[in-house]
Design a protein around this motif. Structure first.
Motif, short mmCIF file in Angstrom:
data_model
loop_
_atom_site.label_atom_id
_atom_site.label_comp_id
_atom_site.label_asym_id
_atom_site.label_seq_id
_atom_site.Cartn_x
_atom_site.Cartn_y
_atom_site.Cartn_z
N VAL A 29 36.34 4.58 59.53
CA VAL A 29 37.61 5.30 59.60
C VAL A 29 38.41 4.86 60.83
CG1 VAL A 29 38.71 7.56 59.75
CG2 VAL A 29 36.69 7.25 58.32
N LEU A 69 33.65 14.35 57.01
CA LEU A 69 34.96 13.81 57.34
C LEU A 69 35.13 12.42 56.75
CD1 LEU A 69 35.46 14.90 61.07
CD2 LEU A 69 36.24 16.05 58.98
N ASP A 73 37.86 11.41 53.88
CA ASP A 73 38.78 10.29 54.11
C ASP A 73 38.75 9.31 52.94
OD1 ASP A 73 39.44 7.44 55.38
OD2 ASP A 73 40.29 8.95 56.71
N LYS A 74 37.56 8.96 52.46
CA LYS A 74 37.45 8.02 51.36
C LYS A 74 37.94 8.63 50.06
CE LYS A 74 35.88 4.81 53.93
NZ LYS A 74 36.79 3.70 54.29
N ARG A 77 41.82 8.45 50.25
CA ARG A 77 42.46 7.14 50.36
C ARG A 77 42.03 6.15 49.28
NH1 ARG A 77 44.89 7.04 55.40
NH2 ARG A 77 44.07 8.55 56.92
N SER A 110 36.87 20.11 57.81
CA SER A 110 37.12 19.05 56.82
C SER A 110 38.38 19.34 56.02
CB SER A 110 35.92 18.91 55.88
OG SER A 110 35.79 20.03 55.03
N TYR A 113 41.26 18.33 58.21
CA TYR A 113 41.29 16.87 58.25
C TYR A 113 41.84 16.31 56.94
CZ TYR A 113 39.70 12.06 58.76
OH TYR A 113 39.64 10.69 58.84
N CYS A 117 44.89 13.66 56.24
CA CYS A 117 44.70 12.43 55.46
C CYS A 117 45.79 12.29 54.40
CB CYS A 117 43.33 12.43 54.79
SG CYS A 117 41.96 12.11 55.93
N ASP A 120 49.07 11.42 56.15
CA ASP A 120 49.05 10.06 56.69
C ASP A 120 49.08 9.02 55.58
OD1 ASP A 120 48.55 8.24 59.09
OD2 ASP A 120 46.86 7.70 57.79
N GLN A 121 48.42 9.30 54.46
CA GLN A 121 48.30 8.31 53.40
C GLN A 121 49.51 8.29 52.47
OE1 GLN A 121 46.02 6.05 53.08
NE2 GLN A 121 46.53 5.22 51.06
N ILE A 240 46.08 9.55 63.98
CA ILE A 240 44.80 10.27 63.94
C ILE A 240 44.52 10.94 65.27
CG2 ILE A 240 43.29 8.36 64.65
CD1 ILE A 240 41.34 9.34 62.47
N CYS A 243 45.91 14.24 65.02
CA CYS A 243 44.98 15.09 64.25
C CYS A 243 43.87 15.63 65.13
CB CYS A 243 44.42 14.30 63.08
SG CYS A 243 43.17 15.18 62.12
#
Length: 348
Positions: A29, A69, A73-74, A77, A110, A113, A117, A120-121, A240, A243
């Protein structure tokens, strides 16, 4: 297990889960080099939260924080099929690993977070088809994780409804009082108000015991005040880093009595948790920013900034203040010492 050696094996496995998870998060990450990720992963199970709560069930779900986390994230994204099931498996492991209160706080972190994500994405394209599929994957992963843990969670929730502490919390009773800004120095000097070890006195400035205080957020003086601030020199980590800053403020809000956030933490459902223990999120945020700061140092591209003097000034001020306290102890400690000396004189 019949042998007490199982306790040592448990702590070793706990350190491996937390350390390997931190390494994977830093590499996948944060995308930092091997050495910054390795050093941070090595320090992860040695932070104050794991040390102070060693032997209890509370840190067991916290060891899964970097893993969940990473899974979130995966899942946000990428559209690969394994992202959702991976998140479900780690969510289930978090819920069944130990203290359900700590597991709920890990899931809360989470969730915050995950919001970052998505912002941001996808930015303004949060209603696009890919963003909706990602949101469904994350929601399905959490839901399936709860279903996997249901045989453990549901009987436990039913049992806790009969407990006096849960009933008092539901009525608004707060077992662990908020301290205020006086708790903030403990995040970098955990023994600043003493401890409960032999030869030490816990001062009244922080009435609760050390493991329930802001001292559990301690990640290292140099890591917090010197290395972590260097993360702001990395442009690709600016988003991040914001964040991490938000997560750190939210996790410390209860112990420092931050107006506004405390009222949110008192909302129905959330008030059932002990948010004085939520400080482990601030510790992980410092670790993540320290990894980025070490990456900046390893690349040798460190531009001079005027604000570099701020963390140095804070560290120097703490040093001067500690020297002053060795000469002029707090009033409570000085009074106790005078009373003990008077009692000894009377015995003589």
């Amino acid at each position: 297990a019949a042998s007490p050696l199982a306790i040592a094996w448990e702590q070793m496995l706990l350190a491996l889960v937390a350390g390997v998870g931190t390494y994977q998060f830093c590499r996948r990450v944060l995308k930092v080099g091997r050495w910054p990720a390795t050093l941070v992963a090595w320090c992860s199970p040695l932070t104050a939260f794991f040390v102070l709560w060693q032997g209890y069930s509370l840190p067991l779900p916290v060891a899964w924080l970097p893993w969940i986390l990473l899974a979130v994230d995966k899942a946000v994204r990428t559209t690969r099929w394994w992202a959702g099931p991976t998140l479900a498996a780690i969510t289930g492991l978090t819920l069944v690993s130990g203290h359900l209160d700590a597991a709920g706080q890990v899931l809360l972190a989470s969730g915050i977070y995950a919001v970052w994500c998505f912002i941001d994405q996808y930015g303004k394209a949060w209603l696009s088809g890919r963003a909706i599929r990602a949101a469904l994957a994350v929601a399905a992963g959490w839901a399936l994780g709860f279903l996997l843990a249901a045989p453990y969670v549901l009987p436990l929730l039913e049992y806790t409804q009969t407990g006096g502490r849960i009933t008092q919390r539901g009525q608004g009773h707060e077992e662990r009082p908020r301290v205020g800004l006086a708790a903030l120095p403990e995040t970098v000097l955990p023994d600043i108000y003493g401890s409960h070890q032999a030869g030490s006195v816990r001062l009244d400035a922080d009435p609760i015991n050390q493991m329930e205080s802001a001292a559990a957020a301690y990640t290292g003086l140099l890591a917090t005040l010197l290395v972590a601030p260097l993360a702001w020199c990395s442009r690709r980590h600016r988003s991040i880093n914001i964040c991490w800053a938000v997560l750190a403020v939210i996790s410390l809000a209860w112990v420092v009595d931050l107006p506004g956030v405390v009222e949110l933490l008192r909302m129905p459902g959330l008030k059932m948790m002990s948010f004085n223990r939520f400080v482990f999120v601030a510790s992980f945020a410092v670790l993540a920013m320290a990894a980025t700061g070490m990456e900046v140092l390893s690349q040798g591209a460190l531009p001079r900034r005027w604000w570099f003097w701020l963390p140095i000034a804070v560290t120097a001020s703490l040093f001067v203040w500690c020297v002053y306290r060795t000469i002029q102890p707090p009033a409570a400690l000085a009074t106790d010492a005078a009373v003990m000396k008077a009692l000894q004189d009377r015995r003589v």
